[in-house]
Design a protein around this motif. Structure first.
Motif, PDB file in Angstrom:
ATOM      1  N   THR A 373      -4.442  -4.186  -0.550  1.00 21.29           N
ATOM      2  CA  THR A 373      -4.914  -5.451  -1.125  1.00 21.29           C
ATOM      3  C   THR A 373      -4.338  -6.633  -0.347  1.00 21.29           C
ATOM      4  O   THR A 373      -4.492  -7.781  -0.751  1.00 21.29           O
ATOM      5  N   VAL A 397     -10.197  -9.015   3.433  1.00 15.14           N
ATOM      6  CA  VAL A 397      -9.229  -9.286   2.362  1.00 15.14           C
ATOM      7  C   VAL A 397      -8.834 -10.755   2.354  1.00 15.14           C
ATOM      8  O   VAL A 397      -8.699 -11.381   1.298  1.00 15.14           O
ATOM      9  N   PRO A 402      -9.653  -9.625  -2.811  1.00 14.75           N
ATOM     10  CA  PRO A 402     -10.097  -8.745  -3.895  1.00 14.75           C
ATOM     11  C   PRO A 402      -9.471  -9.143  -5.226  1.00 14.75           C
ATOM     12  O   PRO A 402      -8.329  -9.614  -5.271  1.00 14.75           O
ATOM     13  N   LEU A 404      -7.700  -8.061  -8.456  1.00 19.24           N
ATOM     14  CA  LEU A 404      -6.882  -6.910  -8.842  1.00 19.24           C
ATOM     15  C   LEU A 404      -6.936  -6.703 -10.348  1.00 19.24           C
ATOM     16  O   LEU A 404      -7.101  -7.654 -11.107  1.00 19.24           O
ATOM     17  N   HIS A 474      -7.624   5.749  -5.066  1.00 15.61           N
ATOM     18  CA  HIS A 474      -6.437   4.899  -4.962  1.00 15.61           C
ATOM     19  C   HIS A 474      -5.155   5.702  -5.189  1.00 15.61           C
ATOM     20  O   HIS A 474      -4.156   5.504  -4.485  1.00 15.61           O
ATOM     21  N   ARG A 509      -7.653  -2.708  -6.515  1.00 12.10           N
ATOM     22  CA  ARG A 509      -8.730  -3.669  -6.348  1.00 12.10           C
ATOM     23  C   ARG A 509      -9.947  -3.268  -7.162  1.00 12.10           C
ATOM     24  O   ARG A 509     -10.201  -2.087  -7.388  1.00 12.10           O
TER      25      ARG A 509
END
Length: 605
Positions: A373, A397, A402, A404, A474, A509
């Motif tokens: 991120t 980015v 992004p 979160l 993730h 994200r």
């Protein structure tokens, strides 16, 4: 014999007025007989670091290069610049090979290109002993690293050069080396007394973009059509089948695309490569077999529709964009299936346990780049041992930060489901089955295994399948989950205990399936950016002349003149041969060959 001055060679032969970065220091060091290890990004001017010392020193510079394509293009470019260059490779006929060998023995060559494996061929060492060697240049030196991303066994033999020719300077060059690879190549090539020159790995003209896969080929078509229409680019895919299918789909969408992979007949590969190099706006869809040694400066984008195996591979492949320094873009779409597939490849490979652990570590770093991120450029530079400081402002980015969200509870739900299925049912499953349990999706298997009786059944209906797959991806990328075996079954790692029981937070994200357009469409958008109408007209006339000239000679257009040189000509409109020498990229040999024609094009209003 007095050595030529490197600055004079730079100007008279290559048409440049000044060196970049560490170039001059490297060149003078090697020209004086010193060894060097050079880490410099693609497009940073590595070739000049051995070409100019070879021209300055007495004898022939021996360049060990891994691909025939690189040899062919560099030899052609050097000859157009008035440099006596040749190559020995398997694609040559016997008569041509004998002529190059004769020229070398008689001291008529300033540079000779060889493949590393050729040193093992009968008679090669004996041939080299019959001439005078100015230096050895080992290009793509990272290939000597057994723990790197592109190991080639033939490179291990290059360490013997130090014993066979102890008084000949050696220069090893690469654009992709972590600190560990840097140390290993220095050791294996016996360059312990070399000076080390490490340039910044930053390529500020390249914009990095990574997004989740949805319908990847449609995403790719949209990316090329809307942002890079009519521009040259490379699309990387993992398998030969995907290469051919993707190239066909791009052609159906009106994009001039050709496939390239090792399974195609040699004549088809050559035709695809030739079109890509010599024509404007061709897109090549390829496996990683394509690209190393492709010296095309005006590649405006590089796209990946499958996850690369390592950050080094990704950096090397994306580095083929924007070698001319003009704005360029990299784009990648990846998904959970990519992670599973790459793990399967690793676990089914012939490597021992240590090699597989090394490959998995490479893959984990690649996943971390995708999931970060923070600024992607900062991550890349830190991976190669360089502290970048501030975010770059030129990656997805930075440009579109992004959003979160706190994924701690979903992560706990997923981890708990995996643990319960394993303990209470004695089974392990891939991501899909766990997501079905969380979303309460009934099936014959769920009934048979009594999965619908688990306490976590249906507790994740608030997230979509895509969002749950994002959570899985993730957690794998952050080391909380592992994907194992042929079926990609999920297993929590020791680190996951902190999330399940220790109150550790998980932030990730939001899935963004369509990012804002970052490029500007149009075939000439980058090279002709900000030109006035009259300048643009001159630029287009020069491009047309270059295309015809290159076609007549059978070489890529950029070997005649690069886009940056054409742009400078269109802006400054020199009206004499002396004035042409002031344009970057025009040396004496090219002035003699093309000067009158260029002046004629510029004067034709």
């Amino acid at each position: 014999m007095t050595q030529r001055d490197p600055r004079a060679v730079l100007s008279e032969v290559f048409g440049y007025e000044s060196f970049r970065g560490d170039q001059e220091e490297i060149i003078r060091h090697v020209a004086a007989g010193g060894d060097a290890v050079v880490l410099m990004p693609t497009g940073g001017g590595k070739s000049l670091c051995y070409q100019i010392p070879a021209i300055c020193r007495e004898g022939t510079g021996i360049v060990l290069s891994p691909l025939v394509a690189l040899m062919h293009d560099q030899v052609a470019a050097l000859r157009l610049a008035g440099v006596r260059a040749g190559a020995l490779n398997s694609a040559m006929d016997p008569e041509e090979r004998r002529e190059v060998e004769r020229a070398y023995r008689e001291g008529e060559l300033e540079l000779l290109y060889l493949a590393p494996e050729r040193l093992s061929a009968p008679g090669t060492v004996e041939l080299l002993r019959q001439g005078r060697i100015a230096l050895f240049a080992i290009d793509e030196a990272h290939c000597v690293s057994q723990w790197g991303h592109d190991f080639r066994p033939d490179y291990l033999r290059l360490g013997a050069l130090a014993e066979l020719w102890p008084d000949v300077p050696r220069i090893a060059l690469t654009a992709t080396a972590t600190p560990a690879t840097h140390r290993e190549l220095t050791e294996r090539l016996h360059l312990d007394r070399a000076r080390h020159f490490v340039s910044s790995f930053d390529r500020p003209n390249i914009r990095y973009r990574i997004e989740p896969k949805a319908q990847v080929r449609q995403q790719l078509v949209r990316f090329i059509r809307e942002e890079h229409a009519g521009e040259a680019g490379i699309v990387y895919a993992l398998s030969r089948k995907r290469v051919e299918q993707t190239a066909a789909q791009l052609r159906e969408a009106g994009i001039d695309a050709v496939p390239y992979h090792a399974g195609l007949p040699a004549e088809e590969r050559f035709a695809a490569q030739t079109r890509f190099l010599r024509e404007d706006g061709v897109v090549v869809v390829a496996t990683i077999a394509f690209g190393m040694g492709i010296d095309k400066p005006d590649v405006r984008f590089v796209a990946h529709i499958d996850l690369p195996k390592s950050v080094e591979g990704y950096y090397q492949e994306t580095g083929r964009a924007g070698r001319d320094g003009l704005p360029s873009e990299t784009w990648m779409a990846y998904g959970l299936a990519d992670v599973v597939q790459q793990r399967q490849f690793i676990e089914s490979s012939d490597g021992d346990a240590a090699a597989q652990r090394n490959q998995i570590e490479h893959l984990n770093h690649m996943l971390a780049l995708c999931e970060t991120t923070d600024c992607r450029r900062v991550y890349l530079l830190r991976y190669f041992g360089e502290e970048a400081g501030q975010p770059c402002g030129n990656c997805d980015v930075c440009l579109d930060p992004p959003k979160l969200w706190d994924a701690t509870i979903p992560a706990q739900k997923l981890l708990s489901t995996i643990v319960r299925i394993s303990k209470e049912r004695g089974r392990t499953y891939a991501a899909g089955q766990h997501i079905d349990v969380l979303r309460g999706v009934g099936s014959e298997r769920a009934s048979q295994m009594r999965l619908d009786e688990l306490s976590t059944w249906g507790i994740g209906q608030d997230l979509s399948v895509a969002q749950w797959r994002g959570v899985v991806r993730h957690l794998i990328a952050t080391g909380l989950l592992e994907s194992r075996g042929e079926w990609g079954v999920l297993a929590p790692t020791e680190a996951s205990r902190g999330v399940l029981y220790g109150g550790e937070k998980v932030e990730m994200r939001e899935e963004v399936l369509a990012r804002k357009a970052g490029g500007s469409g149009g075939a000439k958008a980058k090279a002709a950016q900000d030109l006035e109408p009259e300048q643009l007209d001159r630029f287009e006339r020069l491009r047309a002349w270059r295309s015809a000239e290159a076609k007549e000679q059978g070489v890529p257009g950029y070997i005649v003149f690069g886009d940056a040189t054409l742009r400078a000509l269109a802006v400054h409109t020199p009206s004499s041969r002396d004035a042409l020498l002031g344009i970057s990229g025009i040396g004496q040999a090219k002035l003699d060959r093309y000067g009158d024609a260029v002046l004629e094009v510029l004067s034709a209003e």
